[in-house]
Design an enzyme around this catalytic site. Sequence first.
Site, short mmCIF file in Angstrom:
data_model
loop_
_atom_site.label_atom_id
_atom_site.label_comp_id
_atom_site.label_asym_id
_atom_site.label_seq_id
_atom_site.Cartn_x
_atom_site.Cartn_y
_atom_site.Cartn_z
N VAL A 101 1.12 -1.28 -0.05
CA VAL A 101 -0.27 0.14 -0.09
C VAL A 101 0.30 1.00 0.12
CG1 VAL A 101 -1.90 1.50 1.69
CG2 VAL A 101 -2.23 -1.14 1.34
N GLY A 102 1.70 1.18 0.88
CA GLY A 102 2.94 2.07 0.70
C GLY A 102 3.31 2.84 -0.39
N VAL A 109 -4.48 4.62 7.78
CA VAL A 109 -3.98 3.30 6.32
C VAL A 109 -4.37 1.97 7.37
CG1 VAL A 109 -4.32 2.32 3.95
CG2 VAL A 109 -3.25 5.03 4.59
N ARG A 123 -15.69 0.61 -4.57
CA ARG A 123 -15.96 -0.89 -4.36
C ARG A 123 -17.38 -0.85 -4.54
NH1 ARG A 123 -12.04 -3.55 0.13
NH2 ARG A 123 -9.97 -3.78 -0.94
N ARG A 162 -2.05 -10.69 9.21
CA ARG A 162 -2.79 -11.62 10.02
C ARG A 162 -1.80 -12.57 9.70
NH1 ARG A 162 -8.12 -12.35 11.88
NH2 ARG A 162 -8.85 -13.82 12.87
N HIS A 177 -15.03 0.39 9.48
CA HIS A 177 -14.28 -0.56 7.90
C HIS A 177 -14.17 -2.26 8.38
CE1 HIS A 177 -12.04 -1.09 4.45
NE2 HIS A 177 -10.93 -1.30 4.92
N1 APR Z 1 6.91 1.16 11.03
C1 APR Z 1 8.30 0.88 9.95
N2 APR Z 1 7.31 0.37 8.87
C2 APR Z 1 7.11 -1.11 9.68
C3 APR Z 1 6.86 -1.20 11.19
C4 APR Z 1 7.13 0.13 11.75
N3 APR Z 1 7.20 -0.26 12.90
N4 APR Z 1 5.82 -2.38 10.84
C5 APR Z 1 6.01 -3.09 9.96
N5 APR Z 1 5.93 -2.03 9.33
C6 APR Z 1 6.47 -1.84 7.48
C7 APR Z 1 6.58 -3.60 7.11
O1 APR Z 1 8.15 -4.07 6.73
C8 APR Z 1 6.13 -3.58 5.48
O2 APR Z 1 6.96 -3.01 4.58
O3 APR Z 1 5.32 -2.21 6.74
C9 APR Z 1 4.85 -2.83 5.69
C10 APR Z 1 3.70 -3.04 5.41
O4 APR Z 1 3.46 -3.53 4.09
P1 APR Z 1 2.46 -4.96 3.94
O5 APR Z 1 3.11 -6.20 4.27
O6 APR Z 1 2.91 -4.94 2.63
O7 APR Z 1 1.21 -3.97 3.95
P2 APR Z 1 0.48 -3.79 2.98
O8 APR Z 1 -0.48 -4.38 2.31
O9 APR Z 1 1.13 -2.39 2.91
O10 APR Z 1 -0.72 -3.03 4.11
C11 APR Z 1 -0.21 -2.51 5.21
O11 APR Z 1 -2.49 -1.66 4.90
O12 APR Z 1 -4.85 -2.17 3.77
C12 APR Z 1 -3.98 -1.87 5.09
O13 APR Z 1 -4.52 -3.79 6.21
C13 APR Z 1 -3.26 -3.06 4.98
O14 APR Z 1 -2.60 -2.92 7.97
C14 APR Z 1 -2.57 -3.27 5.94
C15 APR Z 1 -1.91 -2.00 5.62
#
Ligand code: APR
Length: 311
Positions: A13-14, A118, A151, A82, A175
Amino acid sequence: MRKKVTVIGAGNVGANCALRIADKELADVVLVDVVEGVPQGKSLDLLQSGPVQGYDVMLTGANDYEPTANSDIVVITAGFPRKPGMSRDDLLLANYEVVRAATEQAVKYSPNSILIVVTNPLDAMCQTAHMVSKFSKNRVIGMAGVLDSARFRTFIAQELKVAVENVTAVVMGGHGDTMVPLVRLSSVSGIPLSELMDQATIDRIVDRTRNGGAEIVKYLKTGSAYYAPSAATVEMVESILKDKKKVLPCAAYLEGEYGINGLFVGVPVKLGARGIEQIYQVKLAAEEQAMLQKSANAVKELVDVIRQKHG
Ligand code: APR
């Protein structure tokens, strides 16, 4: 001066938020993640797309918060997905720690920023960011309703074979599967949905909207949606940075609106340079109000778990 947006969490997402902000040339972007190299690598890759895509913004990656100083907006996507064997409460408490730490650091360097949350569970994470930042309620906003209504709009347009841009839809509430798609307020170029579809079709679409996130997780297996979530987030970012004053469904801190007090719940708001500039109180039918209250109760259950653990 150029605008600056920090995106915490350089995951799916980021990174897509950073991509969309750059593509629209909205602001310079700082990507922050705990994993060494990932935010640096992704931001460099995005920077190198600039000459081809024709955007000219600065993209920086970091594992600390110093480079984020004086951001206009901080988007929090950091969190854990999860994992097998993890309960909902385990995930809640794990992401609470992530969002708490991220908020603490981000607001230290950007005390005047607006926070867009988010990370899931969304409404409880908004509450966390609000408690930790001590920001006024107009500067802590949750991204959920824009995605959920996108959606809903998609499914309506698909069903009726009409342009999706003609479809407006409102989804309120938390949500999660208790969200409240408001059929009565949804229309196609002003024509109420109830005049275009029978009740069974509406019910099917509402149900699919409620389970829209789960449907994608089922396909992806190892992760959750990110293209539509990042698009929804960046619509909010744009409305704030350009002071467009779009009216969008977002998670907002309610203090009595809709009979809900001290909780983040999705409602229609006006998003402008000051963040949430107005919360709209739509007159709800008794049944709609009951659904919204049920959804707020589900949010409260999660917030109570955090409060029990962390006071
Ligand atoms: N500080 C910074 N980044 C972190 C930390 C932290 N303390 N802990 C975890 N992360 C980073 C992870 O390293 C990872 O790169 O957060 C990122 C999460 O990315 P993804 O696992 O790809 O998850 P994503 O699909 O981006 O979803 C992020 O958004 O829609 C919501 O439910 C989803 O809660 C989830 C979030």
